[in-house]
Design an enzyme around this catalytic site. Structure first.
Site, PDB file in Angstrom:
ATOM      1  N   ASP A   1     -15.333  38.155 -22.126  1.00 52.59           N
ATOM      2  CA  ASP A   1     -15.405  39.096 -21.014  1.00 52.59           C
ATOM      3  C   ASP A   1     -16.049  40.401 -21.471  1.00 52.59           C
ATOM      4  O   ASP A   1     -16.138  40.697 -22.672  1.00 52.59           O
ATOM      5  CB  ASP A   1     -14.013  39.376 -20.450  1.00 52.59           C
ATOM      6  CG  ASP A   1     -13.398  38.139 -19.796  1.00 52.59           C
ATOM      7  OD1 ASP A   1     -14.177  37.294 -19.295  1.00 52.59           O
ATOM      8  OD2 ASP A   1     -12.161  38.016 -19.806  1.00 52.59           O
TER       9      ASP A   1
ATOM     10  N   HIS B   1     -20.971  34.872 -21.763  1.00 52.09           N
ATOM     11  CA  HIS B   1     -20.029  35.408 -20.772  1.00 52.09           C
ATOM     12  C   HIS B   1     -19.092  34.331 -20.236  1.00 52.09           C
ATOM     13  O   HIS B   1     -18.087  34.647 -19.579  1.00 52.09           O
ATOM     14  CB  HIS B   1     -20.814  36.030 -19.608  1.00 52.09           C
ATOM     15  CG  HIS B   1     -20.067  37.119 -18.908  1.00 52.09           C
ATOM     16  ND1 HIS B   1     -18.793  37.507 -19.254  1.00 52.09           N
ATOM     17  CD2 HIS B   1     -20.411  37.919 -17.849  1.00 52.09           C
ATOM     18  CE1 HIS B   1     -18.385  38.482 -18.467  1.00 52.09           C
ATOM     19  NE2 HIS B   1     -19.357  38.754 -17.598  1.00 52.09           N
TER      20      HIS B   1
END
Length: 454
Positions: free
Chosen positions: A429, A425
């Site tokens: 995204d 992450h």
């Protein structure tokens, strides 16, 4: 006198040469009578015969080529750049005879096992590294004395032939005499007296045997310890590093496998006949992943923590996880974006066969920009895979199970598969991860999406 001396020397040299050319065993040979003829240029020379009484005795020794008795030192082969050392496991012992290319030891590295064969036929004289010892590239492993011939295989011992003599036939036994016919009735037996019984008061109860202890009935509880092999240690280290470094997050989706199953059932025979390969589901997901990675290049990228840069790869190398008795290995299918289904299936079969035979080279597992793990072959329903560094995402496939789903306002039973995408992450995204997973879902559910580049 001079001519005779030269003739004797010449004849003796010829005899000695003839003996040397013959492959004679060690021994002593005497020259027979040597006839000396008149040679050209020596008209005054006369014919002379040297009898056996003249001592021309030569002792011959059987010699061996120097290379056959050479002692050579075999060193550890060079490793890949990402591997520095390995653990040695010996297959042979001192004094064992080995043939050329026969495996003498195996070096277990972080990624794979490297077999070290014998460079020639010979006998192992010394092992320079203990079993389980650590070695680096170029470290001396063992010394080998060349023998020039492969060790003979032991032949099964033949049972000694035993001569059996036919036993003389025994004379026929005379027939038994005929029993006389009884003329009187046999006497009627009188009934015997009933056995005497003891009174109940005289019977004493016996003590019951003691009950066995509960622990003895269940058996001893024990445990044992085994040293982690180097590959398992490296897997544990890399997975823990991935957890400590990456901000891992997993998103899920489900794939309707109806169309891909129908396509496989319709074309598997023709595919097998043309390519000599079985058409599986793995190639469909590999091809769909390459299609999705081209649409979402950030999933194919990686963060360089040293320079704080994002490295975008213009190529797609997909690692496929393969379970082996030694641990999980991830051989790499390179340039997947240029492959068709047949190329992918062929490469998967070749790498899988090498992995099961423990023949994967380090080069087969170096690199990789994306990983696919198929837990469905073991019946997995759901799971969250862990990123394989230095990558940024991994796709987890699971089992195909019939489930009721809503199709066009109706409930139908379809073969469904859960898929999971674990990603870093820090770089990817949620929108990009979900879009990537939906691309895979669309390409697998309808392979025409790949043809039309939709």
């Amino acid at each position: 006198m001079l001519s005779r001396s030269r003739c004797v020397s010449r004849a003796f040299s010829r005899s000695l040469s003839a003996f040397q050319k013959g492959n004679c065993p060690l021994g002593r040979r005497s020259l027979p009578g040597v006839s000396l003829c008149q040679g050209p240029g020596y008209p005054d020379s006369r014919k002379m015969v040297i009898n056996n009484s003249s001592v021309f005795s030569v002792r011959f020794f059987q010699t061996t080529a120097v290379c056959k008795n050479d002692v050579i030192t075999v060193q550890t082969p060079a490793f890949a750049e990402s591997v520095t050392e390995g653990d040695v496991r010996w297959e042979k012992a001192v004094g064992d005879a080995v043939a050329e290319d026969e495996v003498v030891c195996e070096i277990e590295t972080d990624k794979t096992s490297v077999q070290v064969p014998s460079p020639a036929n010979g006998i192992i004289e010394a092992l320079l590294v203990p079993d389980g010892g650590k070695v680096e590239g170029g470290t001396p492993l063992f010394t080998l004395r060349k023998t020039g011939a492969a060790p003979a295989k032991a032949k099964p011992a033949e049972a000694p032939a035993t001569a059996y003599k036919a036993a003389p036939e025994a004379p026929a036994a005379p027939p038994p005499p005929v029993a006389p016919v009884p003329t009187q009735m046999p006497p009627v037996p009188s009934p015997s007296q009933p056995p005497s019984s003891k009174p109940v008061s005289a019977i004493k109860p016996t003590a019951a045997p003691p009950l066995a202890e509960a622990g003895a009935a269940k058996g001893l509880r024990s445990e044992h310890r085994e040293k982690m092999n180097r590959m398992r240690q490296r897997i544990a280290q890399r997975l823990k590093e991935a957890q400590n470094t990456c901000a891992m997050l997993t998103t899920f989706n489900e794939v309707d496998m109806s169309n891909i199953q129908e396509m496989r059932a319709r074309h598997k025979d023709a595919f097998l006949k043309k390519h000599n390969l079985k058409l599986g589901f793995m190639s469909a997901f590999v091809k769909a992943s390459a299609f999705a990675l081209q649409e979402q290049p950030v999933v194919n990228a990686v963060i360089d923590d040293a320079t704080k840069e994002v490295v975008y790869r213009d190529y797609i190398d997909i690692s496929v996880a393969v379970a082996t008795p030694r641990g999980l290995v991830v051989p790499v299918i390179r340039n997947v974006e240029t492959m068709n289904y047949a190329d992918i299936e062929r490469t998967i079969n070749e790498l899988g066969e090498k992995a099961r035979k423990n023949e994967l080279a380090i080069e087969d597992m170096d690199g990789g920009t994306f990983t696919i793990s198929n837990g469905g072959v073991f019946g997995s329903l759901f799971g969250t895979p862990i990123i394989n560094p230095p990558q940024s995402a991994i796709l987890g496939m699971h089992g195909i199970f019939d489930r009721p789903v809503a199709v066009g306002g109706k409930v139908e039973v379809r073969p469904m598969m859960y898929v999971a995408l674990t990603y870093d992450h820090r770089l990817i995204d949620g929108r990009e991860a979900v879009t990537f997973l939906r691309k895979i879902k669309a390409a697998v559910e309808d392979p025409r999406v790949l043809l039309l580049d939709l």
